[in-house]
Design a protein around this motif. Structure first.
Motif, short mmCIF file in Angstrom:
data_model
loop_
_atom_site.label_atom_id
_atom_site.label_comp_id
_atom_site.label_asym_id
_atom_site.label_seq_id
_atom_site.Cartn_x
_atom_site.Cartn_y
_atom_site.Cartn_z
N UNK A 184 42.49 -88.29 50.65
CA UNK A 184 42.02 -88.47 49.28
C UNK A 184 40.87 -87.52 49.01
N UNK A 185 40.96 -86.78 47.90
CA UNK A 185 39.92 -85.82 47.53
C UNK A 185 39.61 -85.93 46.05
N UNK A 186 38.39 -85.54 45.71
CA UNK A 186 37.90 -85.57 44.32
C UNK A 186 37.90 -84.13 43.79
N UNK A 187 38.47 -83.94 42.61
CA UNK A 187 38.61 -82.58 42.07
C UNK A 187 37.50 -82.19 41.10
N UNK A 188 36.49 -83.04 40.93
CA UNK A 188 35.53 -82.76 39.85
C UNK A 188 34.80 -81.42 39.99
N UNK A 189 34.70 -80.89 41.19
CA UNK A 189 34.05 -79.60 41.36
C UNK A 189 35.00 -78.44 41.51
N UNK A 190 36.30 -78.69 41.33
CA UNK A 190 37.32 -77.67 41.56
C UNK A 190 37.69 -76.91 40.30
N UNK A 191 38.10 -75.66 40.48
CA UNK A 191 38.71 -74.87 39.40
C UNK A 191 40.20 -75.18 39.37
N UNK A 192 40.87 -74.69 38.33
CA UNK A 192 42.32 -74.88 38.22
C UNK A 192 43.05 -74.31 39.43
N UNK A 193 42.68 -73.10 39.85
CA UNK A 193 43.32 -72.48 41.00
C UNK A 193 43.12 -73.30 42.27
N UNK A 194 41.92 -73.83 42.44
CA UNK A 194 41.64 -74.66 43.62
C UNK A 194 42.46 -75.95 43.60
N UNK A 195 42.62 -76.52 42.43
CA UNK A 195 43.42 -77.75 42.30
C UNK A 195 44.87 -77.48 42.67
N UNK A 196 45.46 -76.45 42.09
CA UNK A 196 46.88 -76.18 42.34
C UNK A 196 47.11 -75.73 43.79
N UNK A 197 46.16 -74.99 44.35
CA UNK A 197 46.28 -74.60 45.76
C UNK A 197 46.26 -75.82 46.66
N UNK A 198 45.37 -76.76 46.37
CA UNK A 198 45.28 -78.00 47.15
C UNK A 198 46.60 -78.77 47.08
N UNK A 199 47.15 -78.89 45.89
CA UNK A 199 48.40 -79.63 45.71
C UNK A 199 49.56 -78.97 46.45
N UNK A 200 49.63 -77.64 46.37
CA UNK A 200 50.71 -76.91 47.05
C UNK A 200 50.56 -77.02 48.57
N UNK A 201 49.33 -76.90 49.06
CA UNK A 201 49.08 -77.00 50.51
C UNK A 201 49.49 -78.36 51.05
N UNK A 202 49.22 -79.42 50.28
CA UNK A 202 49.53 -80.78 50.75
C UNK A 202 51.02 -81.11 50.61
N UNK A 203 51.71 -80.39 49.74
CA UNK A 203 53.13 -80.68 49.50
C UNK A 203 53.99 -79.99 50.54
N UNK A 204 53.93 -80.46 51.77
CA UNK A 204 54.72 -79.91 52.86
C UNK A 204 55.66 -80.98 53.41
#
Length: 259
Positions: free
Chosen positions: A52-72
Motif C-alpha cells: 500500500x502506497x500514498x500517491x499524494x507526493x507523486x507526479x502523473x508519470x510516477x503514478x503510472x510507473x508505479x502501477x505498471x511496475x506492480x502489474x506483473x
C-alpha cells in the motif's frame, strides 16, 4: 493476468464504498491511494501483505510507473481514487500509459461528493416542475474552461449546479450567478468533507453571504458547492408531486384510480 483497477473510494465514509470495490481491495496485491483526498480507512480490507502506497507526493508519470511496475504476473493492482474515477479523476491520463504498456484496465464507480453532500443536508437536486437538470462543473482557475462552459453560461439555465474544486473561488461564483440572473438571496449549500466521520461541515447561506460564512467556518478545501432552486424544499408548504406515485397516473405496474 495482471489488471489495474481504478476504484472509486466514494466521498470519504469508508462504508459508502461499493461491495465490488471492497472485494477488490480485499484481493489486491498492491494499492495506490490518493492520500490527499482519500481516507486511509478505505484500505482497511486489504491483506496484511498488500503493498500500500500514498500517491499524494507523486507526479502523473510516477503514478503510472508505479502501477505498471506492480502489474506483473497475476497481480491485482488498485488505484484508489476519491469519489468516482470518471469525474475529475484524471482517469484517461492514467489509462493511456497502461494501454501502451499492454496492462489490462478496469473501472469501479464510486459515490461522488455531490450525492454525498445532498444526502448530508437532506436535499434533493431535482424536483418536478422546479428543475430536472443537474450540471456538474467547476469554476475556471488554473485549468481553463472549454468554450461555452463558463459558469456564467451554465448558470443561465437556472437549474441545479454542483461545483467541484471551486471553494476558493466563491467571489467568482457570486459574480457569475448575479450576472446570470440569480438573486442575492438565492440559497447556496456548501458541504466540507461530505460523509467523513467527525469532519463533515454543512454551511447554508445565500449568494450574498456564503463566502463569508465559509471563511468563518475556515473551509478552504475539499468542499462541494450546490446552488439550486430546489434547496430548502423540505420546508416548503406545497410541492408539485411526482406522477410516479400519483394515484391518478397509470404506469405498467399500476392502473390509475379514478375519483
Amino acid at each position: 493476468m495482471a489488471k489495474v483497477w481504478f476504484v472509486g473510494a466514494g466521498p470519504g465514509d469508508p462504508e459508502l464504498i461499493t461491495l465490488k470495490a471492497q472485494k477488490l481491495i480485499a484481493d489486491a496485491d498492491a494499492i495506490l491511494y490518493a492520500g490527499s483526498l482519500v481516507s486511509q480507512a478505505a484500505t482497511q480490507w486489504a491483506k496484511t501483505d498488500c503493498d500500500i502506497a500514498d500517491s499524494k507526493g507523486m507526479t502523473l508519470d510516477e503514478i503510472t510507473t508505479w502501477l505498471i511496475d506492480k502489474a506483473q504476473g497475476d497481480a491485482c493492482v488498485i488505484r484508489l481514487q476519491t469519489g468516482d474515477p470518471a469525474l475529475y479523476g484524471a482517469l484517461i491520463e492514467m489509462v493511456q500509459p497502461l494501454d501502451k504498456a499492454g496492462v489490462d484496465v478496469g473501472v469501479v464507480p464510486g459515490v461522488t461528493s455531490a450525492m454525498a453532500s445532498a444526502a448530508a443536508a437532506v436535499e434533493t437536486l431535482t424536483l418536478p416542475e422546479v428543475t430536472q437538470t443537474v450540471i456538474y462543473s467547476r469554476v475556471e482557475g488554473r485549468t481553463p474552461m472549454p468554450e461555452g462552459e463558463s459558469l456564467l453560461e451554465l448558470a443561465r439555465h437556472h437549474c441545479t449546479l454542483c461545483l467541484y474544486l471551486s471553494i476558493t473561488l466563491l467571489k467568482k461564483v457570486r459574480h457569475a450567478l448575479l450576472e446570470a440572473g440569480w438573486s442575492e438571496d438565492a440559497p447556496v449549500l456548501v458541504v466540507h468533507k461530505a460523509s467523513w466521520p467527525g469532519e463533515e461541515q454543512i454551511v447554508r447561506g445565500t449568494v450574498a453571504d456564503i463566502q463569508q460564512k465559509c471563511r468563518d467556518a475556515k473551509i478552504n478545501a475539499q468542499a462541494m458547492i450546490i446552488i439550486s432552486p430546489t434547496l430548502g424544499a423540505r420546508h416548503w408548504p406545497e410541492l408539485k408531486k411526482s406522477k410516479l406515485y400519483d394515484a391518478g397516473f397509470s404506469h405498467r405496474f399500476r392502473k390509475a384510480v379514478r375519483s
